[in-house]
Design a protein around this motif. Structure first.
Motif, short mmCIF file in Angstrom:
data_model
loop_
_atom_site.label_atom_id
_atom_site.label_comp_id
_atom_site.label_asym_id
_atom_site.label_seq_id
_atom_site.Cartn_x
_atom_site.Cartn_y
_atom_site.Cartn_z
N TYR A 114 0.84 -1.20 0.00
CA TYR A 114 0.00 0.00 0.00
C TYR A 114 0.87 1.25 0.00
N HIS A 115 1.91 1.18 0.87
CA HIS A 115 2.82 2.32 0.97
C HIS A 115 3.66 2.46 -0.30
N ARG A 116 4.14 1.32 -0.80
CA ARG A 116 5.01 1.38 -1.97
C ARG A 116 4.26 1.93 -3.18
N LEU A 117 3.00 1.64 -3.29
CA LEU A 117 2.21 2.15 -4.42
C LEU A 117 1.85 3.62 -4.24
N GLY A 118 2.18 4.16 -3.05
CA GLY A 118 1.93 5.58 -2.82
C GLY A 118 0.48 5.87 -2.49
N LEU A 119 -0.26 4.86 -2.09
CA LEU A 119 -1.70 5.07 -1.87
C LEU A 119 -1.98 5.83 -0.58
N ASP A 120 -0.95 6.00 0.28
CA ASP A 120 -1.17 6.75 1.51
C ASP A 120 -0.94 8.25 1.32
N LYS A 121 -0.50 8.64 0.13
CA LYS A 121 -0.28 10.07 -0.12
C LYS A 121 -1.61 10.76 -0.49
N THR A 122 -1.58 12.11 -0.56
CA THR A 122 -2.81 12.81 -0.93
C THR A 122 -3.14 12.53 -2.40
N LEU A 123 -4.39 12.74 -2.74
CA LEU A 123 -4.85 12.42 -4.09
C LEU A 123 -4.07 13.22 -5.13
N LEU A 124 -3.81 14.50 -4.80
CA LEU A 124 -3.11 15.36 -5.75
C LEU A 124 -1.69 14.85 -5.99
N THR A 125 -0.99 14.52 -4.91
CA THR A 125 0.37 13.99 -5.05
C THR A 125 0.33 12.72 -5.89
N GLN A 126 -0.66 11.89 -5.58
CA GLN A 126 -0.79 10.64 -6.34
C GLN A 126 -0.96 10.92 -7.83
N PHE A 127 -1.79 11.93 -8.12
CA PHE A 127 -2.06 12.24 -9.52
C PHE A 127 -0.79 12.75 -10.21
N LEU A 128 -0.03 13.61 -9.49
CA LEU A 128 1.19 14.15 -10.08
C LEU A 128 2.19 13.03 -10.33
N LEU A 129 2.29 12.11 -9.37
CA LEU A 129 3.21 10.98 -9.55
C LEU A 129 2.77 10.13 -10.74
N TYR A 130 1.46 9.92 -10.80
CA TYR A 130 0.89 9.13 -11.89
C TYR A 130 1.21 9.77 -13.24
N MET A 131 1.05 11.10 -13.29
CA MET A 131 1.35 11.82 -14.52
C MET A 131 2.80 11.63 -14.91
N ARG A 132 3.70 11.75 -13.90
CA ARG A 132 5.13 11.62 -14.18
C ARG A 132 5.41 10.23 -14.77
#
Ligand SMILES: Nc1ncnc2c1ncn2[C@@H]1O[C@H](COP(=O)(O)OP(=O)(O)OP(=O)(O)O)[C@@H](O)[C@H]1O
Ligand SMILES: [Mg+2]
Lengths: 337, 285
Positions: free
Chosen positions: A55-73
């Motif tokens: 869960y942590h490694r996938l970044g699912l504990d971060k905020t939605l916005l951070t997740q989206f930015l990471l996803y975009m990258r």
């Protein structure tokens, strides 16, 4: 030509906006679908510690916005993650399945253009004659028969009964080691390496699914060509060209055809997009190891990484084709320059 | 009027329709010499259709019939246009018979440079090289008083003004040196000065080269001052033929009505009289 540059800039801007939209849609699709990405990795039986770690490694504990930015990258750098159902990186899988589909769709569009455009022109010039009616009937048939049904019938008749063509797949196993795929477009690879036996085998594989897909796009292209052509042939400048003493065919070739080219480009781009879409069914029937079959398998396996990457790519292709059509349009029509 | 270039006897053009045939041209007869022949008549009276019938370009399913439709050449040879094949017509069009179409905006191919459209006629008929056709096209543009022909040659139809378009059209139709030019409202889009120029160009061709000109127009004033003879058409028929100078002596009530309806300078009328149509004029003559 400042307006020309403005057009390109507008196209580029629309690509960026569409890309952002696509990324947002795929991102939220990924969050909203009732598939837990952690469970599809660790399995139902995993203990709490393992679950939390992933869960942590996938970044699912971060905020939605951070997740989206990471996803975009990740997405923009072609980092689509792993496809669980193949065990490969999605980018590696795509590099393998994509050329297969491109080759099939290009074969089909070549038929669509090569037969559809001349047929449409003939039907328009000989409007109302037997030739026109035959062309319309042939087109209607292509329009209304589902490609997977045509595919099955084709396999039964030409492969099983007559043995004229090769069966499912892109190439027979015996030929795989005889050459080195470079572009992934097997016809091209075989031809470039002078392996004509391989070429023949690949051709016998592609000819049936390619023709069936091509038939559908031929029907569409010829119908549109006919109606564009009829519209142009009724124009005054066509009569003016005849008044100058040009033959009917010369008028068609030098004037009418040039005028419909602009519209045809858009139709052909659309037809190509339809082909990629239609490939999903055809690839299943013909066990064609392409993009469509990859997407279907990914969906059935509930593999989010693969599916999202595919959706993103399809969206990009549509935007790219649109942009290309727009550019050609500007190039071909002096009024838009 | 000297020797005859074209003889038309009882020309009929019929368009089949859902409720019976429509007779757009009914028994039109005239002959054309090395002169300026005007055709006037209200909208829909069959002027353009008459021109197109002579060119063999009536769109299907329209039908052309005539008792005589003969073209004469300089040596006195006759060509029967009724028996002409499409191939035969092709050789005549542009080279011996030409027609300036009514609307220059729609009569030029929108995606081809106007100069190339002029050169195309030259190449088709004179089997000239690209360079020769280019040169001839520039000369022709000059001849129709277009300034800076090199620049105009490379323009597309949407870039030229209405008046330029009309002159380009004329250049395109005259470049192969036809014996007969049918000019369908060639000056309607032009302002008065350009109109005079264009008429002068055509007049010059009649005087110098002995071309026969058929000038189609709505404008009674223009036709009567420019042409030698005038045909007045009404509902597909020629109702009156007269010497242009004697138009004011015309006898047919329709022509008299047209003349009376013309606005006149210095003669202030509060209301222009409306033409009262008599159904008898449309009956077969
Ligand atoms: N292709 C066609 N099919 C049916 N009817 C037609 C066709 N072309 C022309 N007509 C009819 O023939 C008649 C004569 O048309 P034409 O164009 O010769 O008129 P005109 O005298 O040139 O009029 P205008 O001054 O408006 O140009 C009109 O009533 C028109 O509707
Ligand atoms: Mg007209």
């Amino acid at each position: 030509m400042p307006s020309w540059i403005a057009g390109v800039a507008k196209g580029a801007a629309s690509i960026v906006v569409t890309l952002l939209g696509l990324l947002a849609i795929t991102f939220f699709m990924g969050r909203m679908l009732p598939i837990d990405p952690v469970i599809s990795i660790v399995g139902e039986q995993a203990d709490k510690a393992t679950y939390d770690m992933v869960y942590h490694r996938l970044g699912l504990d971060k905020t939605l916005l951070t997740q989206f930015l990471l996803y975009m990258r990740d997405m923009l750098s072609g980092e689509f993650g792993e496809a669980l159902f193949t065990g490969n990186k999605v980018s590696v899988d795509l590099a393998r399945v994509f050329p297969a589909t491109i080759e099939l769709a290009s074969f089909a569009i070549a038929i669509g253009i090569g037969v559809g455009v001349p047929l449409g022109i003939l039907a328009a010039v000989y409007r109302g004659t037997a030739l026109d009616h035959i062309a319309r009937f042939v087109g209607l048939l292509g329009y209304s028969s589902p490609t997977f049904w045509l595919g099955l019938m084709g396999l039964i008749v030409f492969y099983a009964a007559l043995g004229l063509v090769a069966g499912p797949g892109r190439i027979d196993v015996a030929y795989i080691d005889m050459f080195e795929p470079q572009t992934g477009l097997l016809l091209l690879d075989a031809a470039m390496q002078g392996e004509w036996e391989v070429f023949g085998n690949v051709f016998r594989h592609i000819v049936l699914p390619g023709s069936i897909l091509g038939y559908a796009s031929m029907a569409y292209i010829s119908r549109m060509t006919r109606s564009f052509m009829l519209e142009q042939l009724g124009q005054e400048y066509i009569i003016a060209a005849r008044v100058k003493g040009m033959s009917r065919w010369r008028v068609v070739r030098r004037h009418a055809l040039r005028n419909i080219l602009v519209q045809l480009v858009t139709v052909i781009a659309l037809a190509y997009a339809f082909l990629l879409e239609g490939a999903v069914l055809t690839e299943t029937v013909f066990a064609w190891p392409g993009f469509g079959r990859y997407l279907t398998s990914g969906l059935l396996a509930g593999d989010m990484n693969a599916v999202l990457a595919c959706v993103l790519i399809i969206g990009l292709i549509f935007v790219g084709l649109n942009l290309l059509a727009d550019l050609l349009y500007r190039l071909l029509d002096p009024r838009t320059r | 009027m000297s020797e005859v270039l074209l003889n038309v006897r009882n020309l009929r053009v019929t368009y089949p329709g859902d409720d019976g045939d429509f007779r757009a041209v009914r028994n039109v007869s005239f002959s054309l010499g090395r002169e300026r022949l005007g055709i006037v008549g209200e909208s829909g009276s069959g002027k353009s259709t008459t021109g197109r019938a002579i060119m063999g370009l009536v769109q299907r399913p329209g039908r052309i019939e005539a008792d005589e439709l003969t073209l004469f050449d300089k040596q006195g040879g006759k060509t029967d246009l009724r028996a002409m094949s499409e191939r035969g017509f092709r050789a005549l069009r542009g080279q011996r018979l030409a027609m300036v179409l009514q609307d220059p905006k729609y009569s030029l191919d929108p995606v081809m440079r106007v100069g190339d459209q002029i050169a195309e006629t030259h190449r088709a008929h004179l089997r000239s090289s690209k360079a020769e056709a280019y040169k001839a096209s520039l000369d022709m543009l000059n001849a129709v008083h277009i300034r800076d022909p090199e620049r105009v040659y490379g323009m597309y139809p949407h870039q030229v003004s209405g008046g330029m378009g009309q002159r380009i059209m004329i250049a395109m139709m005259l470049i192969a040196g036809p014996d007969i030019l049918i000019a369908d409202e060639p000056t309607s889009a032009l302002d008065v000065t350009v109109q005079t120029q264009v008429l002068a160009i055509m007049d010059d061709l009649v005087q110098r080269r002995g071309m026969g000109l058929i000038l189609i127009s709505h404008n009674l004033h223009l036709v009567s001052s420019f042409c030698d003879r005038v045909l007045v058409m009404y509902a597909g028929q020629v109702v009156e033929t007269c010497e242009a100078g004697k138009l004011h002596e015309a006898t047919h009530p329709y022509t008299r009505g047209l003349l009376a309806a013309l606005p006149q300078l210095g003669n202030r009328r509060h209301e222009l009289p409306q033409l009262q149509r008599d159904p008898a004029w449309a009956a077969d003559l």
